[in-house]
Design a protein around this motif. Structure first.
Motif, PDB file in Angstrom:
ATOM      1  N   ILE A 151       0.798  -1.259  -0.094  1.00  0.00           N
ATOM      2  CA  ILE A 151      -0.133   0.137  -0.229  1.00  0.00           C
ATOM      3  C   ILE A 151       0.789   1.200   0.028  1.00  0.00           C
ATOM      4  O   ILE A 151       1.874   1.289   0.801  1.00  0.00           O
TER       5      ILE A 151
ATOM      6  N   TRP B 292      -3.472   0.444  -3.370  1.00  0.00           N
ATOM      7  CA  TRP B 292      -2.890  -1.101  -2.860  1.00  0.00           C
ATOM      8  C   TRP B 292      -1.839  -1.240  -4.443  1.00  0.00           C
ATOM      9  O   TRP B 292      -2.984  -1.046  -6.024  1.00  0.00           O
TER      10      TRP B 292
ATOM     11  N   CYS C 296      -7.947   1.241   2.530  1.00  0.00           N
ATOM     12  CA  CYS C 296      -7.181   1.078   1.318  1.00  0.00           C
ATOM     13  C   CYS C 296      -7.045  -0.490   1.140  1.00  0.00           C
ATOM     14  O   CYS C 296      -7.509  -1.487   0.512  1.00  0.00           O
TER      15      CYS C 296
END
Length: 98
Positions: free
Chosen positions: A32, A43, A66
Motif C-alpha cells: 500500500i 494497493w 485501502c
C-alpha cells in the motif's frame, strides 16, 4: 475493482493471466503506497517484472479503507469460477477485414 498494466496480444492470454491470478488469490500480498501526485492510497500487487501484477483502480482517502478494498478484492477474486480457456491465438477483438 482493479487494473493491470500488462498488455495481452489475445483474449486467451488475458484470460489465462486472470485465471492464474484467481488461482493464487489466497497468497496475494499488496503493498500500500501513497499516490505521488494527489491525495490518497493505492494497493499494488508486485509482479515478476518491473510492472505490477495488478493494482487498485482508484485511490482511497484513508490507508485503512485501502487495506479493506484489497481484502475485498482477494475475496471476490477467489470466488470467481474457473474459466474455460479459449484458443491462445484468438485475437482480443475481431479483425476489421474488408
Amino acid at each position: 475493482m482493479a487494473i493491470t498494466p500488462a498488455a495481452y496480444k489475445s483474449a486467451g492470454e488475458a484470460e489465462r493471466g486472470f485465471d492464474g491470478l484467481r488461482m493464487g488469490a489466497d497468497a496475494l500480498v499488496a503493498r500500500i503506497t501513497h499516490v505521488r501526485d494527489g491525495i490518497g492510497w493505492i494497493w499494488v500487487v508486485p509482479g515478476s517484472r518491473t510492472l505490477p501484477e495488478v493494482r487498485s483502480s482508484r485511490a482511497y482517502e484513508r490507508y485503512a479503507t485501502c487495506q479493506n478494498a484489497f481484502r475485498r478484492f482477494v475475496v471476490l477474486l477467489a470466488k470467481q469460477p474457473a474459466l474455460e480457456l479459449p484458443d491462445p491465438g484468438r485475437p482480443l477483438r475481431p479483425s476489421d477485414a474488408r
